[in-house]
Structure formats: C-alpha cells, structure tokens
Design a protein around this motif. Structure first.
Motif, PDB file in Angstrom:
ATOM      1  N   MET A  22       0.823  -1.202   0.000  1.00 14.52           N
ATOM      2  CA  MET A  22       0.000   0.000   0.000  1.00 14.52           C
ATOM      3  C   MET A  22       0.862   1.258   0.000  1.00 14.52           C
ATOM      4  O   MET A  22       0.570   2.221  -0.726  1.00 14.52           O
ATOM      5  CB  MET A  22      -0.936   0.004   1.212  1.00 14.52           C
ATOM      6  N   CYS A  23       1.939   1.248   0.763  1.00 17.95           N
ATOM      7  CA  CYS A  23       2.828   2.412   0.782  1.00 17.95           C
ATOM      8  C   CYS A  23       3.500   2.610  -0.574  1.00 17.95           C
ATOM      9  O   CYS A  23       3.667   3.751  -1.039  1.00 17.95           O
ATOM     10  CB  CYS A  23       3.888   2.237   1.872  1.00 17.95           C
ATOM     11  N   ALA A  24       3.875   1.510  -1.235  1.00 17.01           N
ATOM     12  CA  ALA A  24       4.494   1.625  -2.554  1.00 17.01           C
ATOM     13  C   ALA A  24       3.507   2.184  -3.567  1.00 17.01           C
ATOM     14  O   ALA A  24       3.865   3.031  -4.396  1.00 17.01           O
ATOM     15  CB  ALA A  24       5.012   0.247  -3.005  1.00 17.01           C
ATOM     16  N   GLY A  25       2.256   1.722  -3.521  1.00 22.10           N
ATOM     17  CA  GLY A  25       1.262   2.229  -4.459  1.00 22.10           C
ATOM     18  C   GLY A  25       0.987   3.707  -4.280  1.00 22.10           C
ATOM     19  O   GLY A  25       0.932   4.468  -5.264  1.00 22.10           O
ATOM     20  N   LEU A  26       0.842   4.137  -3.035  1.00 23.70           N
ATOM     21  CA  LEU A  26       0.562   5.559  -2.784  1.00 23.70           C
ATOM     22  C   LEU A  26       1.791   6.425  -3.073  1.00 23.70           C
ATOM     23  O   LEU A  26       1.642   7.624  -3.352  1.00 23.70           O
ATOM     24  CB  LEU A  26       0.104   5.759  -1.349  1.00 23.70           C
ATOM     25  N   PHE A  31       5.530  10.522  -6.613  1.00 20.72           N
ATOM     26  CA  PHE A  31       6.448  10.590  -7.751  1.00 20.72           C
ATOM     27  C   PHE A  31       5.820  11.370  -8.906  1.00 20.72           C
ATOM     28  O   PHE A  31       6.509  12.131  -9.599  1.00 20.72           O
ATOM     29  CB  PHE A  31       6.828   9.185  -8.214  1.00 20.72           C
ATOM     30  N   ALA A  32       4.518  11.171  -9.125  1.00 21.77           N
ATOM     31  CA  ALA A  32       3.848  11.906 -10.196  1.00 21.77           C
ATOM     32  C   ALA A  32       3.825  13.401  -9.909  1.00 21.77           C
ATOM     33  O   ALA A  32       4.013  14.226 -10.810  1.00 21.77           O
ATOM     34  CB  ALA A  32       2.430  11.372 -10.390  1.00 21.77           C
ATOM     35  N   ILE A  41       5.746   4.694 -12.134  1.00 22.73           N
ATOM     36  CA  ILE A  41       5.496   3.371 -12.714  1.00 22.73           C
ATOM     37  C   ILE A  41       6.136   2.286 -11.854  1.00 22.73           C
ATOM     38  O   ILE A  41       5.526   1.242 -11.580  1.00 22.73           O
ATOM     39  CB  ILE A  41       6.040   3.320 -14.153  1.00 22.73           C
ATOM     40  N   ALA A  42       7.363   2.522 -11.412  1.00 19.67           N
ATOM     41  CA  ALA A  42       8.060   1.529 -10.588  1.00 19.67           C
ATOM     42  C   ALA A  42       7.345   1.303  -9.261  1.00 19.67           C
ATOM     43  O   ALA A  42       7.283   0.168  -8.767  1.00 19.67           O
ATOM     44  CB  ALA A  42       9.496   1.978 -10.346  1.00 19.67           C
ATOM     45  N   ALA A  43       6.780   2.341  -8.685  1.00 18.50           N
ATOM     46  CA  ALA A  43       6.089   2.199  -7.400  1.00 18.50           C
ATOM     47  C   ALA A  43       4.870   1.297  -7.529  1.00 18.50           C
ATOM     48  O   ALA A  43       4.639   0.415  -6.694  1.00 18.50           O
ATOM     49  CB  ALA A  43       5.695   3.578  -6.873  1.00 18.50           C
ATOM     50  N   VAL A  44       4.086   1.485  -8.595  1.00 15.07           N
ATOM     51  CA  VAL A  44       2.911   0.624  -8.797  1.00 15.07           C
ATOM     52  C   VAL A  44       3.354  -0.804  -9.120  1.00 15.07           C
ATOM     53  O   VAL A  44       2.727  -1.787  -8.688  1.00 15.07           O
ATOM     54  CB  VAL A  44       2.018   1.185  -9.912  1.00 15.07           C
ATOM     55  N   GLY A 143      -4.594  -1.957 -12.620  1.00 14.51           N
ATOM     56  CA  GLY A 143      -3.844  -0.765 -12.248  1.00 14.51           C
ATOM     57  C   GLY A 143      -2.655  -0.520 -13.163  1.00 14.51           C
ATOM     58  O   GLY A 143      -2.374   0.623 -13.553  1.00 14.51           O
ATOM     59  N   LEU A 144      -1.944  -1.593 -13.535  1.00 15.21           N
ATOM     60  CA  LEU A 144      -0.803  -1.435 -14.446  1.00 15.21           C
ATOM     61  C   LEU A 144      -1.258  -1.151 -15.874  1.00 15.21           C
ATOM     62  O   LEU A 144      -0.628  -0.369 -16.589  1.00 15.21           O
ATOM     63  CB  LEU A 144       0.062  -2.694 -14.405  1.00 15.21           C
ATOM     64  N   LEU A 145      -2.350  -1.782 -16.305  1.00 14.88           N
ATOM     65  CA  LEU A 145      -2.860  -1.526 -17.654  1.00 14.88           C
ATOM     66  C   LEU A 145      -3.281  -0.071 -17.815  1.00 14.88           C
ATOM     67  O   LEU A 145      -3.101   0.522 -18.880  1.00 14.88           O
ATOM     68  CB  LEU A 145      -4.038  -2.453 -17.959  1.00 14.88           C
TER      69      LEU A 145
END
Length: 310
Positions: A22-26, A31-32, A41-44, A143-145
C-alpha cells in the motif's frame, strides 16, 4: 504447523508485506507530483509484486486471517485504484473536469471489483473449473494496464497521440469496464509446474529478470500487451470448460485428449495431404478408362461417334 500459526511474528509478516504494498502504491502519486514518471510506474509495479507475495506467504505459513484479507482488499483499493487514478490525473488530466470524473470512475470501479471478488470467495456453488479464472481483470493487472500510456511515454521520451487527453480518458474507462466486467481471465494460482520443466523455467526466469533490469519499460509494455491478447483465449477456454463437465477435474493431458475427441465428433478432420520431408505430397488418382501410363483412351461410343470402316 499449529505452533507456527500461533506465533505472532508469523502472522505479522504477511500483513507487513501488505502494508508495504500500500505504501508503494501511494508513493506513485508522490512521484507523479514530482514529475518523476518512471518512479511512479516503478512504485505501482513494486506494489503489484508485493501484492502477489503476501497472500502466498500467508497460505504457505498457514497464517491467513480475516484481518489480513480485509487489509489486502484495502491495500489493493489504494495501490491499484486510487494511486493510478491520481497518477494519471496529475500527469495528463490535471485541470480537466471531465478528466477528474474519469479518474473518480476508475477508482470506484476498482473498489467495486474488489468488493465483488470478496463476495465470490464465499460462494461455494460455483463450478469447480471457475477457480482457474478471475471474473474480470484483477486489480493489480488493471492498475498497471491503466498506466500503459504513461509507460509508452516514459519509454519513448515524448508525448504522442497515445498521451492525448481524449485517448487517455477513453483508455482509463475501457480498463475500468474490463475490471468490473464478467469477462474471464486466467488465474496463475492453479498452474502446476511439472518437475521436468523446473530447470528450464528457472533459466527463463533468469533471462526475464535480466531483461527487466536492462529494459524495464519495454518488458512491462510487452507484458501488458500480451495480457490483453490472452483475454480472447481465456474466454474461449472458459466457454469450452463450461460445456464439457467431464474435463473439469482432468489434468491438462486428458483435457487435450477430450478436445481432440470433440473435434473428431464435430467432423473436424486433418487434411488428407501428408508431409514428406517438409513438402506436401500429392496423391494422383488414376484416370477413369485410362492406361497405366496416364494416357486416356478415347471412347467412341461414349461421344456418340462410330469408327469409320475401311
């Protein structure tokens, strides 16, 4: 195994991985906001990897809990619903009211998709073969798509038609529709690897890891494209299994045999030509009323003529 289950540290490990996901996704949103596209992109991507690990580690250690399942759903909603929506909005849709509505719709669809997934876990009336499929595109893949236009832009280095606001909005809505749809997609949880293929697969994993390290964006774009291409095959396989209950519990080899028998029953036979040394061999039939050397003999009676007498 009961001693392992009762160990508080063992139960803590899967939940800690979920929180890290969850922390990586947020972090993708941060980063954006900093205009670091590749970092977003790397975080997601890291969130997707961690999301695939927490559940497997929990089942391996027999440390699955109801709290862990709820925490995993909340983490997926944040990492693959809210984070991609905000990332795309900050990247390309900022200042567009319709773009903000599209971002909200994507986040809502992802949350609805996760809610339906949780309800299907308790449904015991589903056929056996349905465990091989997801209903709709799963949250990490969706999410990646959704970030695929961002991936292409980061790889090429400049904007194009794929990064135009109308294209990005239509793309987000299409992925949201796939997430909440009932289109079947393949699940890797039930895939069994034969012992004879372990070594080649490990070599393939090493090659993929090297490719991801050297060309991460290229491999990610190719992987997402292949995932989209596999959906028609997943629909075909789901339909075939639904119509053949005798193949639900059969191993892959027996399923192929059932499929071949079905094709013969439908009259789908292979062509009559045989391959000899890589070439097609034609079977020449003898001519009617013909000589062995291939020349035909005229039949005067068949054409209504009489031979002249001398």
């Amino acid at each position: 195994m009961s001693a392992v289950r009762n160990n508080p540290g063992v139960r803590f490990l899967p939940n800690a991985i979920t929180v890290l996901a969850m922390c990586a996704g947020l972090s993708a949103v941060q980063f954006a906001l900093s205009n670091q596209i590749q970092g977003a992109i790397a975080a997601v991507g890291v969130a997707a990897v961690l999301d695939g690990l927490d559940g497997r580690i929990a089942r391996l250690l027999d440390a699955t809990t109801k709290m862990g399942a709820e925490l995993d759903s909340l983490s997926d909603a944040m990492s693959f619903g809210v984070a991609p929506a905000l990332t795309l909005y900050v990247w390309q849709l900022q200042g567009n009211r319709i773009g903000w509505v599209v971002s909200l719709v994507f986040a809502v669809c992802m949350i609805l998709r996760l809610a339906r997934f949780n309800t299907l876990l308790d449904d015991t009336e589903q056929p056996i073969f349905t465990k091989e499929f997801f209903v709709g595109v799963p949250a990490p893949a969706a999410g990646l798509l959704a970030l695929l236009p961002l991936v292409v832009t980061a790889r090429i280095g400049h904007d194009g038609w794929w990064s135009a606001q109308p294209v990005v909005m239509v793309w987000i809505m299409a992925i949201a529709a796939l997430a909440v749809s009932r289109v079947p997609t393949l699940s890797l949880k039930t895939v069994k690897v034969p012992a004879s293929t372990v070594a080649p697969l490990l070599v393939l994993v090493g090659l993929l890891a090297a490719g991801i390290i050297v060309y991460p964006l290229v491999f990610l774009a190719v992987a997402l494209t292949l995932y989209l291409v596999h959906i028609p095959y997943a629909v075909y396989r789901h339909t075939w299994l639904a119509n053949h209950p005798e193949a639900w519990e059969a191993p892959p080899r027996e399923r192929r045999a059932i499929r071949r028998r079905t094709q013969r029953r439908l009259g789908l036979r292979p062509p009559l030509r045989r391959s000899v040394a890589g070439a097609a061999r034609r079977v020449r039939l003898p001519r009617r009323n013909g000589h062995p050397d291939g020349t035909s003999r005229r039949s005067w009676r068949r054409i209504g003529l009489r031979r002249s007498r001398r």
